[in-house]
Design a protein around this motif. Sequence first.
Motif, short mmCIF file in Angstrom:
data_model
loop_
_atom_site.label_atom_id
_atom_site.label_comp_id
_atom_site.label_asym_id
_atom_site.label_seq_id
_atom_site.Cartn_x
_atom_site.Cartn_y
_atom_site.Cartn_z
N GLY A 20 30.21 102.52 6.93
CA GLY A 20 29.86 102.42 8.34
C GLY A 20 28.70 103.29 8.74
O GLY A 20 28.73 103.91 9.80
N GLU A 21 27.67 103.34 7.89
CA GLU A 21 26.45 104.07 8.24
C GLU A 21 26.68 105.57 8.44
O GLU A 21 26.18 106.16 9.40
N LEU A 22 27.44 106.20 7.56
CA LEU A 22 27.62 107.65 7.60
C LEU A 22 26.25 108.30 7.38
O LEU A 22 25.58 108.02 6.39
N THR A 23 25.82 109.13 8.31
CA THR A 23 24.50 109.74 8.19
C THR A 23 24.52 110.91 7.22
O THR A 23 25.58 111.48 6.94
N GLN A 24 23.34 111.28 6.75
CA GLN A 24 23.23 112.47 5.90
C GLN A 24 23.69 113.70 6.67
O GLN A 24 24.35 114.57 6.11
#
Length: 95
Positions: A20-24
Amino acid sequence: MVPKPTRVTNRIRELRLATGELTQAELARRLGVTRQTVIAVEHGRYSPSLELAFQIARVFGVPIDDVFRYEAADDDPPVPPGLPAVGPSTVKERS
């Protein structure tokens, strides 16, 4: 001095996007490291400590060898005769 490239590869970016588009930045927050550390590991410029590697795998809920791979080189020492190569199918968890 140019750092020696690592033979450890990873699927961190792929796993981040699959969850689900986990950000850095969010991954870094969950791990207690800087975003720059996550970027360096993800791009293969830095090999994480064993502890951090396990923490990364835990965030994604997968075994460590689903996140990281070690590409053996021709000059790596061979597995001695009589010893099995260790891999996911040969390692048994303790109960």
